[in-house]
Write an enzyme that holds these catalytic residues in place. Structure first.
Site, short mmCIF file in Angstrom:
data_model
loop_
_atom_site.label_atom_id
_atom_site.label_comp_id
_atom_site.label_asym_id
_atom_site.label_seq_id
_atom_site.Cartn_x
_atom_site.Cartn_y
_atom_site.Cartn_z
N HIS A 35 -3.55 -2.15 4.28
CA HIS A 35 -2.60 -2.45 3.20
C HIS A 35 -1.15 -2.34 3.71
CE1 HIS A 35 -1.26 -1.84 -1.20
NE2 HIS A 35 -0.21 -1.47 -0.51
N GLU A 36 -0.88 -1.28 4.49
CA GLU A 36 0.49 -1.06 4.99
C GLU A 36 0.87 -2.07 6.07
OE1 GLU A 36 2.02 0.66 3.10
OE2 GLU A 36 0.46 1.92 2.23
N LEU A 80 3.00 0.62 -4.70
CA LEU A 80 4.22 1.15 -5.31
C LEU A 80 5.21 0.02 -5.62
CD1 LEU A 80 4.64 4.34 -3.10
CD2 LEU A 80 3.92 4.25 -5.50
O1 GNR Z 1 -0.28 4.80 -3.18
C1 GNR Z 1 -0.99 3.86 -2.84
N1 GNR Z 1 -2.31 3.89 -3.11
C2 GNR Z 1 -3.22 2.97 -2.59
C3 GNR Z 1 -4.50 2.94 -3.15
C4 GNR Z 1 -5.45 2.08 -2.65
C5 GNR Z 1 -5.13 1.23 -1.60
C6 GNR Z 1 -3.87 1.24 -1.05
C7 GNR Z 1 -2.92 2.10 -1.55
S1 GNR Z 1 -1.34 2.14 -0.82
C8 GNR Z 1 -0.37 2.67 -2.19
C9 GNR Z 1 1.06 2.90 -1.79
C10 GNR Z 1 1.69 1.59 -1.31
O2 GNR Z 1 2.07 0.73 -2.05
N2 GNR Z 1 1.75 1.41 -0.03
O3 GNR Z 1 2.25 0.27 0.47
NI NI Z 2 1.83 -1.26 -1.03
#
Ligand code: GNR
Ligand code: NI
Length: 172
Positions: free
Chosen positions: A136-137, A95
């Site tokens: 990712h987070e 995002l």
């Molecule tokens: O909405 C999100 N979709 C996503 C798709 C694949 C791998 C990771 C993500 S996280 C992302 C939202 C985001 O930016 N989280 O930090």
């Molecule tokens: Ni992200």
């Protein structure tokens, strides 16, 4: 509850290492609520507090589809305590890097230890999209973005595009 603005690259705050939460109190639960609302509105499947400019170690995740009941998860001070040798590749988006998607290879499974909204320690075993999303987070909490795993050429290309756009918006 109130949705908040999501910051995007090249905002330097996305490079900060977020601070651990000292106590899971009412203020933290309120922040988590705002994060969930921001994530649902975006919409996204995950959000780290730094994406709403709050440098605290809190992430929210919900992998449920639009037509399914919500399954919100809040992880406070998350720590990945185990990663599999096996890897998997997903096309990731963020995002904070709107409308840019690339494949990223990460451990296919992981275990994350965290505090829940009651301040109680929990362990969660993750695989599939959940494993990718948790990693990712947690990366966001350490100032790491998925584009940091791409080639320098790709990363610099996307940074340049967003830097230009930010400048255009600043002078518009
Ligand atoms: O909405 C999100 N979709 C996503 C798709 C694949 C791998 C990771 C993500 S996280 C992302 C939202 C985001 O930016 N989280 O930090
Ligand atoms: Ni992200």
């Amino acid at each position: 509850m109130a949705p908040r603005e999501i910051i995007v690259i090249p905002d330097p705050r996305l490079k900060l290492v977020s601070e651990p939460v000292a106590a899971v109190d009412r203020e933290i639960r309120r922040l988590a609520d705002d994060m969930l609302e921001t994530m649902y509105e975006a919409p996204g499947i995950g959000l780290a507090a730094i994406q709403i400019a709050v440098p605290k170690r809190i992430i929210t995740i919900d992998l449920a589809r639009k037509d399914e009941p919500k399954t919100p998860v809040v992880l406070i001070n998350p720590e990945i305590v185990w990663r599999s040798e096996e890897t998997s590749t997903y096309e990731e988006g963020c995002l904070s890097i709107p409308e840019y998607y690339e494949e990223v290879e990460r451990p296919a499974q992981c275990r994350v230890r965290y505090l829940d909204l009651d301040g109680k320690p929990q362990d969660l075993d993750c695989d599939g999209l959940m494993a990718t999303c948790v990693q990712h987070e947690v990366d966001h909490l350490n100032g790491v973005l998925f584009i940091d795993y791409l080639s320098r050429l790709k990363r610099e290309r996307v940074m340049k595009k967003f830097t230009k756009q930010a400048k255009r918006e600043a002078t518009a």
